[in-house]
Design a protein around this motif. Structure first.
Motif, PDB file in Angstrom:
ATOM      1  N   ASN A 261       0.866  -1.292  -0.166  1.00 33.99           N
ATOM      2  CA  ASN A 261       0.122   0.064   0.135  1.00 33.99           C
ATOM      3  C   ASN A 261       0.942   1.193  -0.094  1.00 33.99           C
ATOM      4  O   ASN A 261       0.454   2.522  -0.592  1.00 33.99           O
ATOM      5  N   GLU A 262       1.735   1.153   0.578  1.00 28.73           N
ATOM      6  CA  GLU A 262       2.978   2.475   0.354  1.00 28.73           C
ATOM      7  C   GLU A 262       3.584   2.664  -1.043  1.00 28.73           C
ATOM      8  O   GLU A 262       3.600   3.584  -1.295  1.00 28.73           O
ATOM      9  N   ASN A 267       3.054   5.459  -6.134  1.00 26.37           N
ATOM     10  CA  ASN A 267       3.033   5.362  -7.485  1.00 26.37           C
ATOM     11  C   ASN A 267       1.635   5.893  -8.055  1.00 26.37           C
ATOM     12  O   ASN A 267       1.267   5.731  -9.355  1.00 26.37           O
ATOM     13  N   GLY A 268       0.945   6.547  -7.405  1.00 23.09           N
ATOM     14  CA  GLY A 268      -0.116   7.413  -7.647  1.00 23.09           C
ATOM     15  C   GLY A 268      -1.454   6.472  -7.675  1.00 23.09           C
ATOM     16  O   GLY A 268      -2.451   6.918  -8.235  1.00 23.09           O
ATOM     17  N   TYR A 269      -1.573   5.261  -7.232  1.00 19.95           N
ATOM     18  CA  TYR A 269      -2.780   4.368  -7.104  1.00 19.95           C
ATOM     19  C   TYR A 269      -3.623   4.702  -5.984  1.00 19.95           C
ATOM     20  O   TYR A 269      -4.569   4.423  -5.651  1.00 19.95           O
ATOM     21  N   GLN A 270      -3.114   5.560  -4.947  1.00 23.13           N
ATOM     22  CA  GLN A 270      -3.801   5.623  -3.502  1.00 23.13           C
ATOM     23  C   GLN A 270      -3.147   7.025  -2.904  1.00 23.13           C
ATOM     24  O   GLN A 270      -2.142   7.491  -3.386  1.00 23.13           O
ATOM     25  N   SER A 359      -2.760  -1.276 -16.234  1.00 23.74           N
ATOM     26  CA  SER A 359      -1.379  -0.302 -16.048  1.00 23.74           C
ATOM     27  C   SER A 359      -0.816  -0.959 -14.595  1.00 23.74           C
ATOM     28  O   SER A 359       0.277  -0.967 -14.484  1.00 23.74           O
ATOM     29  N   LEU A 360      -1.761  -1.252 -13.713  1.00 22.72           N
ATOM     30  CA  LEU A 360      -1.207  -1.756 -12.323  1.00 22.72           C
ATOM     31  C   LEU A 360      -0.223  -3.315 -12.299  1.00 22.72           C
ATOM     32  O   LEU A 360       0.614  -3.201 -11.832  1.00 22.72           O
ATOM     33  N   MET A 361      -1.012  -3.990 -13.314  1.00 17.41           N
ATOM     34  CA  MET A 361      -0.370  -5.436 -13.403  1.00 17.41           C
ATOM     35  C   MET A 361       1.132  -5.300 -14.102  1.00 17.41           C
ATOM     36  O   MET A 361       2.070  -5.811 -13.700  1.00 17.41           O
ATOM     37  N   ALA A 362       1.162  -4.184 -14.975  1.00 16.54           N
ATOM     38  CA  ALA A 362       2.650  -4.002 -15.648  1.00 16.54           C
ATOM     39  C   ALA A 362       3.488  -3.385 -14.610  1.00 16.54           C
ATOM     40  O   ALA A 362       4.462  -3.769 -14.675  1.00 16.54           O
ATOM     41  N   ASP A 363       3.074  -2.551 -13.962  1.00 19.55           N
ATOM     42  CA  ASP A 363       4.090  -1.750 -12.722  1.00 19.55           C
ATOM     43  C   ASP A 363       4.336  -2.772 -11.951  1.00 19.55           C
ATOM     44  O   ASP A 363       5.629  -2.800 -11.524  1.00 19.55           O
ATOM     45  N   LEU A 364       3.237  -3.429 -11.492  1.00 19.34           N
ATOM     46  CA  LEU A 364       3.819  -4.647 -10.243  1.00 19.34           C
ATOM     47  C   LEU A 364       4.928  -5.650 -10.922  1.00 19.34           C
ATOM     48  O   LEU A 364       5.765  -5.898 -10.082  1.00 19.34           O
ATOM     49  N   ARG A 365       4.821  -5.840 -12.211  1.00 20.12           N
ATOM     50  CA  ARG A 365       5.894  -7.010 -12.693  1.00 20.12           C
ATOM     51  C   ARG A 365       7.353  -6.400 -12.788  1.00 20.12           C
ATOM     52  O   ARG A 365       8.085  -6.985 -12.841  1.00 20.12           O
ATOM     53  N   GLU A 366       7.347  -4.870 -12.616  1.00 19.76           N
ATOM     54  CA  GLU A 366       8.698  -4.510 -12.744  1.00 19.76           C
ATOM     55  C   GLU A 366       9.298  -4.227 -11.499  1.00 19.76           C
ATOM     56  O   GLU A 366      10.208  -3.545 -11.280  1.00 19.76           O
TER      57      GLU A 366
END
Length: 514
Positions: A261-262, A267-270, A359-366
């Motif tokens: 969550n941090e 990264n602008g999701y929260q 976009s979230l899944m792509a970012d998390l994979r990185e």
């Protein structure tokens, strides 16, 4: 018909046990593998107590019964609620045994508080069988209710150890209390099986995994496993017993703490809101510090009695607020994503879910650390879950790399760190072993699914397998059990006349120390 005893070893993994087996520390486990059948298992995601004990007993993944972690996240309603045993919408393998006229007992089973009626007995177990975060329950954890007094009088039975282990530095009375509990679990399970002539018994050693979390492969964990090994030797010698060992998930040494969550906020999701918890965290007032002080002063039980639960919940954990308090720390109208720990990630339906998910899944994979990507994969929820509750589940599920602890605390301020309190973290890779008159020794099998165990146990008892169980009957029998399929029991059939209001009111907060 041969009796069956299933020993549930919370968090057991061959990665932990193999070095000890090779060193001769666990001779009875070694002998069982040499003369029986064994395999690694794959848990459902996330690889956690809630939901995987129910995945085992129901033969379904979380999409089949509606519980995906310790909490239920409903961002459309702006609610996070803590789950308990009454929230699982499914029958379990002991219900099918009962339906075929066979008797069953379940001892110290997580995911079964409040306890419900089956034919014979249920003893609910940690971490959910708890009144408050700092104290153990003293009653109301068995069905029938009077069984609790019998267990306490005859065996000095406890659901939770006292004193409670809460740090890596506590290697004295806290560890001894857990070792005593492990002995009690075996004593109670075997006495109840023999005295009541039960056809099937399941017993869980939940606090085994608490030792893994705090000590990994250090001496306290080895001492616990030597206790398990001694009992395995005694049980495997019985000619009237099918013995099955299994775990809800595995474990491995923690390398990285990832505060998801941090990361979402960074990264602008929260979007965050100011909360009382954030202010307390800034001045170093957290639950771990207060618990340590209370333990040193001998005031844990006193404070638990006199301080209202609502006040206890105001004190944040060191790594931030959790459970339902998370929504108090964010601006939900502007927040796109909220995560639970160890896997499930929820997207706010106020936004374009598919666009955010992509976009979230792509970012998390990185996301990486010095060891590589933090996640072995990132999935769409509907790609890993099956059944009527898929739409109520998370939109994204991360499969954390062994050694990564995905922490859902909000407000701690750190995105990645070295291991905090946990020396070991859960993995999806658990254990299975079987030995007994009805099982043909097969040696090592290829990895199986945790969902295969319930159908296999039912087949061992000559029971047809429900069509909504997703696992397979394993090829481990001396004779083909030739069992067919059957219609599933409804949840009402399985749960009988349990009071729904009691199910809702009995459990207010989990006591699982993270």
């Amino acid at each position: 018909m041969t009796k069956t005893l299933v020993v549930g070893l919370d968090g057991a993994s061959w990665e932990l046990l193999d070095p000890w087996i090779e060193a001769g520390e666990l001779p009875n486990l070694a002998a069982l593998r040499d003369t029986g059948t064994w395999a690694g298992t794959r848990s459902c995601l996330p690889p956690v107590t809630f939901p995987n004990w129910k995945c085992y007993s129901s033969g379904k993944d979380p999409g089949g019964f509606g519980v995906f972690w310790f909490e239920n996240v409903d961002l459309a309603a702006g609610e996070i609620t803590v789950m308990n045993g009454g929230d699982y919408d499914t029958a379990e393998l002991w219900d099918y045994l009962n339906d075929e006229g066979q008797s069953a007992g379940v001892v110290n089973m997580p995911t079964m508080y409040p306890p419900r009626d089956i034919d014979e007995l249920v003893v609910a177990g940690g971490p959910d069988a708890v009144e408050g975060e700092y104290r153990s329950i003293s009653s109301g954890y068995t069905s029938p209710p009077e069984l609790a007094a019998e267990l306490e009088e005859r065996f000095d039975y406890r659901v939770h150890p006292d004193p409670l282990l809460s740090s890596n530095d506590e290697r004295g009375a806290e560890v001894e209390a857990i070792l005593d509990l492990l002995e009690k679990r075996f004593e109670v399970a075997t006495h109840l099986m023999d005295e009541r002539d039960l056809d099937f018994v399941h017993v869980t050693l939940f606090y085994l995994n608490v030792l893994h979390h705090f000590f990994w492969d250090d001496e306290p964990s080895l001492r616990a496993w030597k206790t398990v090994d001694e009992w395995v030797g005694r049980l495997d010698d019985r000619e009237d017993l099918n013995l099955v060992l299994m775990s809800d998930h595995g474990c491995d040494a923690t390398q990285t703490e990832f505060y998801i969550n941090e990361w979402l906020a960074e990264n602008g999701y929260q979007v965050r809101d100011t909360s009382v918890d954030a202010l307390l965290t800034r001045v170093g007032l957290d639950r771990e510090n207060l618990l340590a002080v209370a333990k040193r002063a001998g005031l844990v039980d006193t404070l638990a009695r006199v301080v209202p639960e609502s006040i206890q919940q105001l004190v944040p954990q060191r790594d931030g607020v959790k459970r339902d308090r998370k929504l108090e720390a964010i601006d939900l109208e502007q927040t796109k994503v909220v995560a639970s720990g160890q896997g499930p990630v929820y997207i706010n339906p106020r936004f374009d879910v598919e666009s955010v998910r992509e976009s979230l899944m792509a970012d998390l994979r990185e996301v990486e650390d010095e060891h590589g990507p933090l996640f072995t994969d990132v999935y769409r929820g509907e790609d890993v879950y099956n059944g009527p509750y898929v739409d109520a589940g998370p939109e994204v599920v991360v499969d954390q790399r062994p050694g990564v602890h995905v922490n859902d605390g909000i407000g701690g301020g750190t995105v990645q760190s070295d291991p905090d309190r946990w020396a070991a973290e859960n993995t999806p890779y658990g254990i299975f072993a079987a030995s007994g008159p009805d099982f043909e020794p097969q040696g090592k099998l290829d990895r199986i699914s945790i969902l295969d165990i319930a159908p296999t146990v039912l087949a061992a008892h000559g029971c047809a397998v429900p069509t909504d169980m997703r696992g397979e009957v394993l090829p481990v029998f001396t004779e083909d059990p030739a069992v067919g399929e059957r219609a599933p029991l409804s949840n009402d059939d399985a749960l009988g006349s349990d009071d729904e209001d009691a199910v809702e009111d009995r459990l207010k907060q989990l006591g699982y120390m993270e």
